[in-house]
Design an enzyme around this catalytic site. Structure first.
Site, short mmCIF file in Angstrom:
data_model
loop_
_atom_site.label_atom_id
_atom_site.label_comp_id
_atom_site.label_asym_id
_atom_site.label_seq_id
_atom_site.Cartn_x
_atom_site.Cartn_y
_atom_site.Cartn_z
N ASP A 1 -35.28 56.33 9.40
CA ASP A 1 -34.09 55.99 9.08
C ASP A 1 -33.86 55.80 8.26
O ASP A 1 -33.30 53.93 8.35
CB ASP A 1 -32.95 56.65 10.56
CG ASP A 1 -31.42 56.57 10.05
OD1 ASP A 1 -30.82 56.63 8.71
OD2 ASP A 1 -30.31 56.31 10.52
N HIS B 1 -28.10 53.77 14.83
CA HIS B 1 -26.62 54.35 14.68
C HIS B 1 -26.59 56.20 15.71
O HIS B 1 -27.97 56.52 16.03
CB HIS B 1 -26.41 53.99 13.41
CG HIS B 1 -26.78 55.39 12.57
ND1 HIS B 1 -25.93 56.58 11.64
CD2 HIS B 1 -27.83 55.94 12.43
CE1 HIS B 1 -26.77 56.97 11.35
NE2 HIS B 1 -27.85 56.43 11.17
N GLN C 1 -29.90 52.53 4.65
CA GLN C 1 -29.26 50.83 5.16
C GLN C 1 -31.16 50.80 5.23
O GLN C 1 -30.41 48.99 4.04
CB GLN C 1 -28.94 50.54 6.06
CG GLN C 1 -28.11 50.88 7.02
CD GLN C 1 -26.69 51.48 6.13
OE1 GLN C 1 -26.50 50.36 5.18
NE2 GLN C 1 -25.43 52.47 6.49
N LYS D 1 -24.87 56.31 -0.07
CA LYS D 1 -24.58 55.08 0.00
C LYS D 1 -25.68 53.83 -1.10
O LYS D 1 -26.25 53.09 -0.93
CB LYS D 1 -25.65 54.94 1.38
CG LYS D 1 -24.84 54.90 2.44
CD LYS D 1 -25.07 55.02 3.45
CE LYS D 1 -24.84 55.80 5.48
NZ LYS D 1 -23.18 55.34 4.61
N CYS E 1 -20.49 53.03 14.11
CA CYS E 1 -21.10 54.14 15.01
C CYS E 1 -22.26 53.93 15.74
O CYS E 1 -23.58 54.43 15.54
CB CYS E 1 -22.11 55.09 14.02
SG CYS E 1 -19.94 56.03 12.84
#
Length: 415
Positions: A209, A132, A212, A235, A373
């Protein structure tokens, strides 16, 4: 096919869990809210909401500076939260957990500080084709500043990283690999341990990253041997405006501060400033105290449910949703990797995802539409965007059934 009653035999009581999230009783256009936008931001349990209230009614004060009662209580709670997060990811030291505003700031911190210390003209940084924007743009900015090059590891049509191509990009010029653990648009879970091992074989550090992944998978940073990891609180059922950068002590010690002022200093004269020790060296100014403390409450809540239980239940939801949606004529799921987190991104013949999202919204169903994104990824698939349903452990098969009905209604209305 995964039968609905099989899912209902899950190891935890979803109906009881839903009572922990007051917003799930909301009605939208007279219909019960069905919230499938969890990859953008998750809902908050009472435990976190109560922690926010408790902070402002019993703790509110600045941290690390005051000698008075409230300041010391707030400081203790702030540092206790850091310890909980360090334990949650199994960091070797509490001071390897840096509080930031979120994943984006964590990645920018590494790009700025690691970049100043270790990136030179002619160096290379590797990302993947499924990143992203927050894991693309900071590296582009760094490469432009330093005269370095950004290399992109390709993916296949299923949305899986081509490991042979990734390994071929590794060479002596590469100074960092920055890659997502889990794609926010496709759900692909990358083979993080293998990626890190391949990079380390050439002494290349790796940033994951985990925005998620942190809410779906048990993560052990020491077992992964990852050098940096970024994630966001909102999140993972915590407040907005808070995130974490995990970094190995050996790297953080060698990196210059990201910003100046506040707690990041030890002593200041007009001639010279001596920087503070970790983690304070990277926490300039007054931090988001309330959110930092309440992220610890979110970690407590996840631990009570159990990440392995969450993972197993969400995988059942993913399988059920995939099977049901693929029965809809004209619907195509974008991202069919063998290893996925619980989200389904889809397109429908001749329909714009925005229009589908609007009609679903009128039925009380919240999905995300657009490029998420990840514009380069949408370009790879030659599509403007997708509709994305991302599931959390408070979602149910009945809600997925309602999504299927809603999608069919959208097709009927828009065709």
């Amino acid at each position: 096919m995964l039968a609905q009653d099989t899912i209902l035999k899950s190891t935890f009581d979803v109906a009881k869990i839903r009572q922990d999230f007051p917003i799930l009783s909301t009605k939208v256009f007279g219909k019960p809210l069905i919230y499938f936008d969890n990859a953008a931001s998750s809902q908050k349990p009472w435990k976190v909401i109560k922690a926010i209230e408790d902070y402002y009614t019993s703790l509110n004060s600045n941290v690390h500076r005051g000698v008075h009662y409230l300041s010391q209580k707030a400081t203790d709670a702030f540092e206790e939260s850091r310890k909980k997060i360090a334990a949650f990811i199994n960091a070797a030291h509490d001071h390897e957990v840096i509080f930031t505003r979120g994943t984006t700031e964590s990645i920018n911190l590494v790009a700025s500080s690691f970049g100043k210390a270790f990136i030179q003209q002619g160096d290379e940084i590797i990302i993947s084709a499924m990143e992203h924007h927050s894991n693309i743009v900071p590296w582009q900015m760094l490469c432009e500043e330093k005269g370095a090059s950004l290399k992109v590891a390709p993916i296949n049509e299923k949305g899986e990283l081509l490991m042979a191509e990734f390994k071929a990009l590794l060479n002596d010029k590469v100074k960092l690999v920055a890659i997502t653990y889990c794609s926010n648009s496709l759900g692909t879970v990358n083979p993080a341990k293998e990626i890190i091992s391949c990079a380390h074989n050439r002494n290349i550090p790796v940033l994951l990253d985990a925005a998620q992944a942190i809410q779906h998978l048990p993560i052990d940073v020491q077992e992964l041997d990852v050098d940096f990891m970024a994630f966001s609180g909102h999140k993972m059922y915590g407040p907005t405006g808070i995130g974490v950068l995990y970094g190995k002590e050996k790297w953080l010690d060698k990196m210059p501060p990201y910003q100046g002022g506040g707690e990041m200093i030890k002593t200041v004269t007009f001639e010279k400033t001596i920087y503070n020790d970790l983690p304070f060296k990277f926490e300039a100014g007054t931090p988001n105290i309330e959110a930092s403390i309440c992220l610890g409450a979110a970690v407590d809540y996840i631990n009570e449910i159990g990440l392995q239980n969450i993972h197993e239940y969400e995988q059942q939801l993913l399988q059920y949703a995939t099977e049901q949606l693929l029965n809809i004529e004209g619907l195509k799921i974008v991202g069919m990797a063998n290893n996925k987190a619980s989200l389904v991104s889809f397109t429908i013949d001749k329909l714009h995802p925005y229009d589908v999202g609007v009609i679903l919204d009128k039925q009380g169903i919240a999905v995300r539409t657009g490029h998420h994104c990840t514009q380069p990824l949408m370009d790879f698939y030659c599509i403007p965007g997708t509709a994305r349903a991302s599931f959390a452990f408070y979602n149910t098969t009945e809600e997925i059934d309602a999504l299927v009905v809603g999608v069919k209604k959208a097709i009927e209305m828009l065709s």
